[in-house]
Motif scaffolding. Structure first.
Motif: not given
Ligand SMILES: [Zn+2]
Lengths: 796, 342
Positions: A463-479
């Motif tokens: 649940d915390l990992i999800e918080e990090l992902a959405r605060l960081w921004g899904y578009d910034r997660i590298p592909v």
């Protein structure tokens, strides 16, 4: 959830525009589906003071008004309203304004005098359906103030889609918390402590919790000398901005707190509570309550109720009763602020079919630690808007404290799930932005204390990992382009069922998909009762859709009827889908994949070259034969049979490996009449599983290089002898037979009644050599003889 | 002698005329016999050469032979012309009106939903996903509990489920196929599960109580959210074409965490904004996320070792979009006027 932009600004200082707020919220998972400017329809409408009112030179009923609208010059407008007075403040629409009432204001000459604007009525502004004269504004407003501001409509409403996990987002406070990471200021809640006076609360009332499971915490305050009446303008406007109607000042405050803090409250008239006290307990079996929506409801023992000394006065966290309601005679208010068990609350609301604003929040978990603040602020506001006095002290009964969650978070795990290698600093920064408290246990491991508003939602590391992902921004997660996306198994065409679909479409059949729900009454009418053991829906959408289809045929017939009604008289339809029959003996749920076909009309479109054959039994049978041939399934037998929807004498079962796997035949006239269809429709339905399971890879056999020779034979046979038996016998007698074709059939005057004349053409051929005439003649003679012996047929 | 030469001259003129006027091969043959036959006029002249004085004989003989050759040549030419004419006439007699309508068989077609599904399946197959199937009648465990949606969870509201007498239900999504597959197979997993699903929605232009989904599931060691993005980007490129971009928005599904809604750049306006995308330039096409550890626990996978992602999309919605269909109810109405357009 409707959110007011102005309301958000009252809780948090920020510079974001309404559009930016919408964009930020959407970006972190709160889709803003609607953004409405509440002042629309009031653009170019200002408050204006009538400085001078004089008679129109050319019309008795019209007046000339010199209006001050905040500009350096005044404006002269023509006005016909009876209530215009010198010194009054009215809405002035400037030319170009498009009013919500539908009018566009233009510069016009009225009886020779130019009017450069229009003073408006409520009707013209779209504020009411009828109005007698001009809308009169509170004269405290300065001329030139936009009308939207005067009406409190200088605001935007954001419609947020709240996801099921985020109970905290059903409030302005929840939204503000999510905006904090985007702004430099911190959330600041208004001062809530009320000024207390008079008797202590314990002298006025008491609270006992007998159901601590259903109600872990109950707080109460009492407000005395309350004057129930209309709310002040600011409160009405706040509620209106999110689409809520004002009821009275006390109820409005409870609604206001619900919308601002997400804490549902309930206001009881203390004098209407028997024995003046509150007991939180389980309801008794069949205990009755007459709820605020004026329905008498019967309760059950699993439900929690708020009772007074004798009877229930509210379904806990769902709705209060009519008898203890605050009304205009109320002077002493008992304010309830509680935490109710989300699961119990949801079950109760569901059982009673009552989903209220309160239950929506309780079932998603309210903020346990916010309760003292909420009850104080509500008491203070009620005292303020209803000129009451808050009694000294607060009741806080808390048999089951709800502690804040503590969750461990591993940096390494974040990387494994998201593929982002956050530094410890970044993790701390992101999470603390949402009021998570982090404590580093050792390198790469945090202990995270979750805010009380998120207790139900954030319980685990992920649940915390999800918080990090959405605060960081899904578009910034590298592909990372590293997954090998190579073909899977099972074939690109999706297997034999898809092949079958394509083949049937190629053979001229139109695929249809129809509903899985059918009318059990109709099915029983055409099939007879007891043929199927239906799967019944507990709550069907309509009573004509009460069971799952036990066969594809009824809906396919409905498709045929639909198209015949559209005057499409030539049809070839098929459907592949699941049927359901829980007949004893069926394994599991009796779900089966079937193929059904229906044909009617002619075999091809009308053509100038001549008439087309009908799509009859044999056309449909031929389709199946071709399909079976093409699938390389072992030969299927068609055996005369009977079937409730097929006409006697035209029905056959399709037999595969000794097992009946399908039916084919012409629609019975009884069923046809029942379904309002003509009877010249042929149908087939078969289980797909055995057919597809026995489909085989075609195995090559060398094509014979040697010419064959044909012999024809005409045979008279009794009507009860089947053609299939005849052909089988021909093949059995001689190995030289390569092919048997039926090329003519005659039944009529030229032969004895009850007989059929069949003409067969037999091809004799060998793979090894050219057959000699004598060999062929011998084989042919042998065949003729055996046919006579076996069937007593007479060659003609 | 003058008589002979004149006779030749006269005969030449007459023969030229006759040959040119011959209208049939039969007539021409008659003229040939009259002129060059054993009893023909030219033959007769050649035959009579003996009676011409020796002095004139060479000249008359030459003229007569030339006449014979010329007639032979003219006859040949005329025969060829007549034969050609005759062929042309024969051809004209058997000519057809090529503009008459052809003899067409009925043309069937695959249902538009299956057509769309087949395309989606093909693309996902090409990316390594294999087909998995499950029943339409499900139990609460597979449809909800194992997907981290216990009874009393508010998320169940979004699936207004059709319950059947006896406690079973109609699956409200294709996700239970994930559960069934994982229960029966050890990781790694790469499957798609297409199928019919049911929710108690009131039918209107965009809602149908019966609709169709495709679900994808990828489980392996070290699968990250980044891999999920890559896979779906590749999917969109292959399905909608090379300019397609995706936008991931945080969202919530009980069985994935983190979860996302995925918008695809509008296939009609290429993000310029149009009626279909309501001016936003984006179309919402699927939901996805990292498989929630509790789902792995429910099927007996070790959530510390395995990670994975799941995604799902509505076939009906994609089909509506791709073919500009404005009413979802058309799909199950079985009007061939509609269906035969695909
Ligand atoms: Zn667009």
């Amino acid at each position: 959830m409707n959110i007011s932009y102005k309301w958000l600004k009252s809780l948090l200082e920020f510079e974001l525009t309404p559009q930016q707020v919408a964009e930020r919220l959407t970006r972190i998972g709160h889709a803003v589906e609607e953004l409405t400017y509440l002042g629309s329809g009031f653009e170019s409408v200002l408050a204006a003071r009538a400085l001078k009112v004089s008679k129109h030179p050319n019309a008795d009923k019209l007046k000339l008004v010199e209006a001050d609208y905040g500009a350096t010059e005044t404006l002269e407008v023509v006005c016909g309203a009876p209530n215009v007075k010198e010194g009054g403040l009215y809405p002035l629409a400037l030319s170009g304004a498009r009013l919500a009432g539908g009018m566009t204001v233009e510069k016009v000459k009225i009886r020779g005098v130019e009017s450069r604007g229009m003073l408006c009525s409520e009707k013209e502004l779209g504020l009411s359906a009828e109005s007698a004269g001009l809308m009169e504004l509170d004269p405290v407003w300065k001329p030139g103030t936009p009308l939207a501001e005067v009406l409190g409509r200088e605001d935007w409403m954001l419609g947020i889609e709240v996801t099921a996990n985020r109970g905290d987002m059903w409030s302005h406070l929840g939204v503000v918390r999510e905006l904090q990471p985007f702004v430099s200021h911190k959330l600041r809640l208004p001062e809530a402590k009320p000024a207390e006076s008079g008797p202590a609360i314990n002298e006025l009332t008491s609270v006992r919790i007998e159901d601590p499971e259903g109600c872990p915490r109950y707080m109460a305050r009492v407000i005395l000398e309350v004057k129930v009446g209309p709310s002040p303008r600011w409160l009405i406007e706040r509620l209106a901005a999110v689409g809520q109607r004002s009821i009275n000042n006390v109820v409005d405050v409870t609604n206001y707190i619900l919308l601002e803090l997400g804490q549902p409250l309930h206001a009881f008239d203390l004098d209407k509570l028997e024995e003046g006290r509150i007991v939180v307990r389980k309801a008794r079996e069949n205990e009755k309550i007459f709820t605020l929506d004026e329905v008498e409801r019967s309760l059950g023992t699993s439900m929690t109720v708020i009772a007074d000394g004798r009877k229930p006065v509210a379904v806990a966290g769902v709705m209060g009763d009519k008898l203890s309601e605050v009304d205009e005679r109320t002077t002493r208010v008992l304010l309830e602020c509680a935490y109710f068990n989300p699961v119990t609350n949801r079950r109760t609301a569901r059982a009673l079919g009552m989903f209220t604003e309160a239950s929506r929040r309780f079932e998603r978990g309210t903020d346990f630690d916010l309760m003292p603040y909420a009850v104080d602020r509500a008491a203070r506001l009620i005292a303020e808007v209803a000129s009451g006095k808050v009694a000294r002290g607060v009741i806080d009964i808390c048999p089951r404290p709800l502690l804040r969650n503590e969750v461990r978070l591993r940096r390494e795990r974040v990387k494994r799930v998201l593929g982002v290698d956050f530094s410890e600093k970044e993790i701390e920064k992101l999470l603390s932005g949402l009021d998570f408290e982090l404590e580093k246990e050792h390198k790469g491991l945090f202990r995270v204390k979750v805010p009380s508003s998120r207790t139900l939602d954030v319980r685990r590391e992920v649940d915390l990992i999800e918080e990090l992902a959405r605060l960081w921004g899904y578009d910034r997660i590298p592909v990372p382009r590293r997954l090998e996306l190579t073909p899977g198994t099972g074939g690109i065409n999706g297997g034999p069922e898809w092949e079958l679909r394509r083949k049937l479409a190629g053979m001229g059949y139109q695929e249809v998909l129809s509903s899985s729900f059918v009318d059990s009454k109709l099915i029983e009418k055409i099939y007879g009762a007891g043929r199927f053991e239906f799967w019944r829906l507990v709550a069907p959408i309509s009573k004509e859709e009460d069971v799952l289809r036990p066969s594809l045929l009824p809906m396919l017939l409905a498709c045929v009827r639909r198209n015949l009604n559209q005057r499409r008289r030539d049809l070839a339809l098929f459907e592949i889908g699941n049927v359901f029959d829980r007949h004893p003996g069926e394994k599991g749920s009796g779900e089966q994949r079937r193929l059904a076909l229906a044909v009617t009309g002619e075999y091809r479109p009308v053509h100038w070259s001549g008439p087309a054959p009908r799509q009859d039994f044999f056309a449909l049978k031929g389709t199946l034969e071709s399909l079976f041939d093409w699938l390389k399934v072992p030969p299927m037998r068609f055996a005369a049979d009977s079937h409730p929807v097929l006409a006697p004498g035209t029905a056959a079962s399709i037999v595969h490996d000794g097992e009946k796997i399908g039916v084919i035949g012409r629609l019975d006239s009884g069923a046809a009449a029942e379904m309002d269809l003509p009877a010249e429709i042929c149908l087939a339905e078969l289980d797909l599983k055995p057919v597809l399971a026995s489909a085989a890879m075609p195995i090559y056999r060398p094509v014979s290089q040697f010419p064959g020779s044909r012999r024809d034979i005409s045979i008279l046979l009794g009507e009860n002898t089947s053609c299939a038996d005849l052909i089988e016998q021909v093949r059995r007698v001689s190995p030289l037979v390569a092919e048997v074709t039926v090329f003519d059939l005659y039944q009529g005057d030229r032969i004895p009644p009850g007989k059929i004349s069949l003409a067969l053409s037999i091809l004799f051929q060998s793979r090894e050599r050219t057959l000699r005439d004598e060999e062929v003649d011998r084989a042919f003679e042998e065949i003729s003889r055996s046919l006579i012996e076996k069937f007593g047929v007479q060659p003609r | 002698m003058a008589g002979y030469l004149e006779k030749i001259e006269e005969l030449a003129g007459q023969a030229r005329q006759q040959i040119a006027r011959a209208v049939s091969l039969e007539q021409l043959e008659q003229w040939r016999l009259n002129l060059l036959g054993r009893k023909g006029q030219v033959t007769a002249i050649l035959h009579d050469l003996g009676q011409v004085s020796p002095g004139e004989r060479p000249l008359v003989g030459k003229q007569a032979n030339e006449l014979k050759n010329e007639i032979g040549r003219l006859l040949e030419e005329r025969r060829a012309a007549l034969e050609k004419e005759q062929l042309e006439r024969a051809a004209a007699r058997s000519a057809i009106d090529v503009t008459l309508p052809g003899l067409r068989p009925w043309t069937g077609s695959i249902h538009p939903l299956n057509r769309t599904l087949s395309r989606v399946n093909e693309v996902l197959y090409s990316m390594g996903f294999s087909l998995a199937e499950g029943p339409e009648i499900e139990d609460e465990f597979h449809n909800f509990d194992a997907l981290n949606t216990p009874a009393d969870h508010p998320a169940r509201d979004e699936h207004d489920t059709f319950f059947l007498e006896g406690g079973l239900l109609l699956r409200s999504h294709t996700s239970p196929v994930q559960i069934r597959h994982m229960q029966a197979n050890p990781p790694p997993v790469r499957i798609i599960a297409p199928g019919r699903v049911f929710r108690r929605d009131t039918p209107d232009a965009t809602h149908s109580p019966i609709f169709h989904q495709v679900e994808g599931l990828y489980v392996d060691e070290n699968v990250t959210f980044g891999d999920l993005k890559y896979t779906l980007e590749q999917f969109a490129l292959r399905l909608f074409g090379p300019d397609t971009t995706l936008r991931f928005r945080p969202s919530f599904f009980p069985f994935t965490e983190p979860s996302a809604e995925v918008d695809c750049s509008c296939i009609f306006c290429k993000r310029k904004g149009c009626r279909i995308c309501k001016g936003s330039g984006w179309l919402e096409i699927l939901g996805c996320g990292m498989v929630d550890p509790s789902v792995f626990e429910a099927v007996g996978y070790d959530p510390e070792r395995w990670t994975g992602f799941a995604f799902g999309m509505g076939i009906d919605r994609i089909c509506l979009l791709v073919h500009s269909i404005d009413d979802i109810r058309l799909f199950l109405e079985s009007d061939t006027g509609f269906l035969s357009q695909f």
